[in-house]
Design a protein around this motif. Structure first.
Motif, PDB file in Angstrom:
ATOM      1  N   LYS A  28      67.874 -29.148  17.589  1.00  0.00           N
ATOM      2  CA  LYS A  28      68.472 -28.149  16.691  1.00  0.00           C
ATOM      3  C   LYS A  28      69.963 -27.960  17.005  1.00  0.00           C
ATOM      4  N   LEU A  29      70.275 -27.863  18.283  1.00  0.00           N
ATOM      5  CA  LEU A  29      71.667 -27.661  18.667  1.00  0.00           C
ATOM      6  C   LEU A  29      72.517 -28.888  18.327  1.00  0.00           C
ATOM      7  N   LEU A  30      72.012 -30.064  18.682  1.00  0.00           N
ATOM      8  CA  LEU A  30      72.756 -31.291  18.390  1.00  0.00           C
ATOM      9  C   LEU A  30      72.913 -31.506  16.888  1.00  0.00           C
ATOM     10  N   SER A  31      71.899 -31.121  16.127  1.00  0.00           N
ATOM     11  CA  SER A  31      71.989 -31.235  14.661  1.00  0.00           C
ATOM     12  C   SER A  31      73.078 -30.318  14.119  1.00  0.00           C
ATOM     13  N   LEU A  81      72.641 -29.216  28.377  1.00  0.00           N
ATOM     14  CA  LEU A  81      72.941 -30.456  27.651  1.00  0.00           C
ATOM     15  C   LEU A  81      74.302 -31.005  28.069  1.00  0.00           C
ATOM     16  N   LEU A  82      75.254 -30.111  28.301  1.00  0.00           N
ATOM     17  CA  LEU A  82      76.547 -30.549  28.826  1.00  0.00           C
ATOM     18  C   LEU A  82      76.386 -31.142  30.222  1.00  0.00           C
ATOM     19  N   LEU A  93      75.816 -33.769  25.544  1.00  0.00           N
ATOM     20  CA  LEU A  93      76.782 -33.064  24.731  1.00  0.00           C
ATOM     21  C   LEU A  93      78.087 -33.097  25.522  1.00  0.00           C
ATOM     22  N   ALA A  94      79.221 -33.029  24.826  1.00  0.00           N
ATOM     23  CA  ALA A  94      80.506 -33.071  25.516  1.00  0.00           C
ATOM     24  C   ALA A  94      81.436 -32.036  24.908  1.00  0.00           C
ATOM     25  N   VAL A  95      82.555 -31.776  25.601  1.00  0.00           N
ATOM     26  CA  VAL A  95      83.579 -30.870  25.083  1.00  0.00           C
ATOM     27  C   VAL A  95      84.879 -31.641  24.924  1.00  0.00           C
ATOM     28  N   GLU A  96      85.652 -31.220  23.938  1.00  0.00           N
ATOM     29  CA  GLU A  96      86.941 -31.868  23.678  1.00  0.00           C
ATOM     30  C   GLU A  96      87.985 -30.807  23.387  1.00  0.00           C
ATOM     31  N   GLY A  97      89.244 -31.152  23.699  1.00  0.00           N
ATOM     32  CA  GLY A  97      90.367 -30.327  23.285  1.00  0.00           C
ATOM     33  C   GLY A  97      90.537 -29.058  24.078  1.00  0.00           C
ATOM     34  N   THR A 131      74.632 -40.725  24.000  1.00  0.00           N
ATOM     35  CA  THR A 131      73.202 -40.519  24.286  1.00  0.00           C
ATOM     36  C   THR A 131      72.582 -39.425  23.424  1.00  0.00           C
ATOM     37  N   SER A 132      73.397 -38.702  22.644  1.00  0.00           N
ATOM     38  CA  SER A 132      72.848 -37.655  21.779  1.00  0.00           C
ATOM     39  C   SER A 132      71.841 -38.226  20.789  1.00  0.00           C
ATOM     40  N   ALA A 133      72.114 -39.457  20.301  1.00  0.00           N
ATOM     41  CA  ALA A 133      71.242 -40.072  19.303  1.00  0.00           C
ATOM     42  C   ALA A 133      69.831 -40.284  19.829  1.00  0.00           C
TER      43      ALA A 133
END
Length: 613
Positions: free
Chosen positions: A419-422, A481-482, A487-491, A501-503
Motif C-alpha cells: 500500500k505504501l509503495l503503491s 522499508l527505508l 524505499l529510498a529518500v531523495e533531495g 527492489t520495490s518491484a
C-alpha cells in the motif's frame, strides 16, 4: 633454574601488585604483557574498561628505556599523567598546550632516563624536533593508543595516524603495541596493514559488556523521554548524552538544566577554554551530565558514567559501540539508551547521498548505516547481534537488553508495504510528484488536509486504504522499508522514491516481515543481568555509610590535588574497603587497587576514616 621469560613474567606480576595494587591479571593481559616485554609486536582489541592501558604500562616499567605512548587525546594527557603519578610512575607528556619551560623540563627528564612513559600526539611525530629528541633517548617500546583512528573508513579517522608506520622504519628494533576498543575484522586488517603490524600477534578479547543494558526506543518527544529516563532511573548519576548537531546539544543541555538536571554542552563550536573547562568539570564533579556531539568522549577514563544516551542515530555500529562503551567502566550496571525514529533514517540517508567522496566511499557509509539500522530494527537479542557484527558468536539471549526483557513481535507487513509503495508509485507516475512520508501517510489514512486537497490526492485510488494502521504504525512501516532498502529518500526535503527492489514487493515476489514495538514498561532498571559477569555487590546499610564517608574524603582530597576523584581511588576499591573494614595498613594493602604508593600516601587517612565511622 628459572628462565629469562619466567623472571620477566614474575617482574610484571610484581609491578601489577606493587604499583597498581591488583593481585592478578585479567583475561589475556598477562599474555600481552609477556609478549611485549619479550620484544614482540602486538595488536590488542579489548573493550573499554577491560584494562588495555596495563598492557603497555606494565611493559613500560619492566623493559629498559622509556615507553612512548602515541595518543590523540591532547586534552586528557594531563589526567593520564596525573593518574600514573598517583601510583608512583614517572610519566610526562609533550603537546601544544605546554609553554617552552614545561616542554624543556619534560625533554630533559626523557633524555636523562627519568621517565617511564612519555605521551605524544601523533602529529608531533611529523616534527623533526620531536624525532631528533627521540633519537637521542632510549626508547623501550611504542604504544599506539586508539589505533582505530588509522582506519580511513572508521568513525574516528585521524590523518596523522597514517604516518605512524614510520615508527617501524625508523626504530625497527623497538616493539610496538597498538590498542583499540573497537574494530571489526576488516578494520583490524586495515590497522595492521597501515601500521606495518602484519607480523604482530593479535589479541582479541570478547566485545561483550554484560553490565550494560542496551535499549532502543521509538522516538516521540526525545528530550522529554530522556528526562523521564534520568528522573526515573538515573537521578544524580553522571552520564553522556549524544546529539547529532551543535544546536541540538545546546538546546538539550538548556532543557535539562531548566528541569533540574545539572548538564553541560560540549561541541566543536565552543571555544577551546570552554570545552576544556566543561570536560574537567565532568571528570571531577559527581552527577554531571555532558550533552555532546561525538567530538567528546574518546579516552574519557571516568569509571562511574552510569548511562550513555543517544538522541540521534549513530552512523555506524562501531561508533555506537565506542560511545556506549563509555558507560560502566567500573563493571556496575549501566544503561545504553537510544531514541530512534523515521526522521533519523531519512536524515542519515540524505547525508550519505550528499556526502563528499566517490561512489565507493558512499557505499561504505551506506553499509555502516545498514548495519546500524539492522541493530535498531532487530527482534533478536540486541547484544547477540552486536557481538556478531564484531565477529563474535552471539550465543543465547543475554537477558539484559530490551528485546530480551520485553520481546517485540514481528508481523507480516507485506500488504502494508504494498500500500505504501503503491502510494509512492502513483504520486510519481500518475501526478509526476514526489512527497515525503507525512503526505503519503495522510493519503493512506484518508485525511483531507489542505495539502491533500490542494494537490487532489484525495482522488488517488490509494486514498484512505490504510486506516487499519495508525499514524505511528505507518511511520514505523516507512522507517523499516527505508532500513531494508525497499524505499529510498531523495533531495533536500526527504522525498520518498522507489528502489530497484520495490518491484519485488509490489509484484508479490517478496514477503516483508516488520517489527511491532511492544508496550514498554516504565522502567527496566530493576531487571538483573542474567549470565552477566559478577559486579561489585550491593553494600549493606552499615557498609554503605562507610562507603559514603570514604567518598566524601576522596572528594575533598581530589579537590585539594586538582585531580579527578577516580585518580585517588575507584568506587570499586572504596566499596571493598567499606566491606572489609581493614584495621591495619597490612590489611588495607590487600584491597584490590591499593598499591604501595597509594598505601603510603593515603593509608593512614583511610584508617582514620574507618575509625571515625
Amino acid at each position: 633454574m628459572t628462565s629469562t621469560t619466567d623472571v620477566r613474567i614474575s617482574a610484571a606480576e610484581q609491578v601489577l601488585r606493587r604499583v597498581f595494587g591488583y593481585d592478578a591479571f585479567r583475561g589475556f593481559q598477562q599474555e600481552v604483557v609477556d609478549h611485549v616485554v619479550d620484544g614482540g609486536d602486538a595488536l590488542v582489541l579489548m573493550p573499554t574498561g577491560g584494562g588495555k592501558s596495563l598492557c603497555y604500562q606494565i611493559p613500560a616499567l619492566v623493559r629498559d628505556g622509556v615507553a612512548v605512548v602515541v595518543s590523540p587525546l591532547i586534552a586528557l594527557m594531563q589526567d593520564q599523567v596525573d593518574a600514573l603519578t598517583a601510583v608512583g610512575v614517572r610519566a610526562g607528556f609533550l603537546n601544544s598546550t605546554q609553554d617552552l619551560a614545561a616542554r624543556r623540563t619534560v625533554e630533559a627528564a626523557f633524555l636523562a632516563g627519568e621517565l617511564d612513559l612519555l605521551y605524544l600526539a601523533p602529529e608531533a611525530l611529523a616534527s623533526r624536533t620531536t624525532l631528533h629528541l627521540l633519537d637521542r633517548g632510549r626508547i623501550g617500546l611504542f604504544a599506539i593508543d586508539e589505533a582505530h583512528c588509522v582506519s580511513q573508513w572508521g568513525h574516528d579517522f585521524r590523518p596523522d595516524y597514517l604516518n605512524l608506520s614510520m615508527l617501524h622504519e625508523r626504530w625497527p628494533g623497538v616493539p610496538r603495541i597498538a590498542l583499540t576498543a573497537t574494530a571489526t575484522s576488516a578494520t583490524r586488517t586495515e590497522i595492521a596493514t597501515r601500521l606495518r603490524l602484519t607480523e604482530a600477534r593479535h589479541f582479541v578479547a570478547s566485545f561483550d559488556r554484560p553490565n550494560i543494558q542496551y535499549r532502543i526506543v521509538p522516538k516521540r518527544e526525545p528530550r522529554k523521554q530522556l528526562l523521564a529516563l534520568l528522573r526515573d532511573e538515573h537521578p544524580g548519576d553522571a552520564g553522556i548524552v549524544y546529539c547529532l548537531s551543535r544546536a541540538s546539544v545546546e538546546k538539550t543541555a538548556e532543557f535539562l538544566v531548566a528541569n533540574g538536571v545539572p548538564a553541560l554542552p560540549y561541541h566543536a563550536g565552543l571555544d577551546a577554554t570552554t570545552r576544556a573547562t566543561h570536560q574537567q568539570r565532568f571528570l571531577r564533579e559527581d552527577g554531571l551530565v555532558m550533552v555532546a556531539t561525538i567530538a567528546f568522549g574518546m579516552g574519557i577514563d571516568k569509571p562511574d558514567v552510569r548511562f550513555v544516551a543517544h538522541l540521534d542515530l549513530p552512523k555506524s555500529v562501531e561508533g555506537y559501540y565506542q560511545e556506549t562503551g563509555r558507560a560502566g567502566r567500573d563493571g556496575l550496571p549501566s544503561t545504553a539508551w537510544l531514541a530512534y525514529g523515521l526522521q533519523d533514517v531519512v536524515q542519515q540517508r540524505k547525508m550519505i547521498e550528499t556526502s563528499e567522496g566517490d561512489l565507493a566511499h558512499r557505499r561504505n557509509l551506506a553499509a555502516h548505516l545498514d548495519a546500524m539500522l539492522a541493530l535498531c530494527e532487530t527482534v533478536r537479542c540486541r547484544r547477540a547481534q552486536l557481538l556478531e557484527y564484531f565477529g563474535q558468536p552471539g550465543g543465547t539471549a543475554c537477558g539484559n537488553c530490551d528485546t530480551c526483557l520485553n520481546p517485540p513481535e514481528s508481523w507480516d507487513g507485506t500488504v502494508a508495504a504494498q500500500k505504501l509503495l503503491s502510494t509512492v508509485y502513483r504520486l510519481d507516475r500518475e501526478r509526476n510528484q514526489r512527497f515525503g512520508a507525512g503526505q503519503c501517510i495522510d493519503i493512506l489514512l484518508g485525511r483531507t488536509t489542505d495539502k491533500v486537497t490542494q494537490h487532489r490526492h484525495d482522488a488517488l485510488t490509494v486514498f484512505g486504504i490504510g486506516t487499519e494502521l495508525g499514524e505511528a504504525e505507518w511511520r514505523g512501516v516507512v522507517r523499516q522499508l527505508l532500513a531494508e532498502g525497499l524505499l529510498a529518500v531523495e533531495g533536500d526535503y526527504g522525498t520518498l522514491v522507489l528502489t530497484d527492489t520495490s518491484a519485488e514487493v509490489l509484484g508479490r515476489r517478496r514477503t516483508v516481515m516488520l517489527r511491532r514495538e511492544p508496550e514498554r514498561p516504565a522502567s527496566t532498571r530493576s531487571s538483573k543481568p542474567r549470565g552477566a559477569a559478577t559486579v561489585v555487590a550491593e553494600l549493606d546499610p552499615a557498609a554503605t555509610a562507610v562507603f559514603e564517608r570514604l567518598r566524601a574524603w576522596r572528594a575533598t582530597t581530589a579537590k585539594e590535588q586538582g585531580v579527578p576523584a577516580y585518580v585517588i581511588f575507584h568506587d570499586a576499591t572504596l566499596r571493598q574497603i567499606a566491606t572489609d573494614a581493614p584495621g591495619t595498613l597490612d590489611g588495607l594493602s590487600r584491597v584490590s587497587g591499593v598499591g604501595e604508593n597509594k598505601l603510603a600516601r593515603y593509608g593512614e587517612q583511610i584508617l582514620a576514616v574507618l575509625t571515625d565511622a
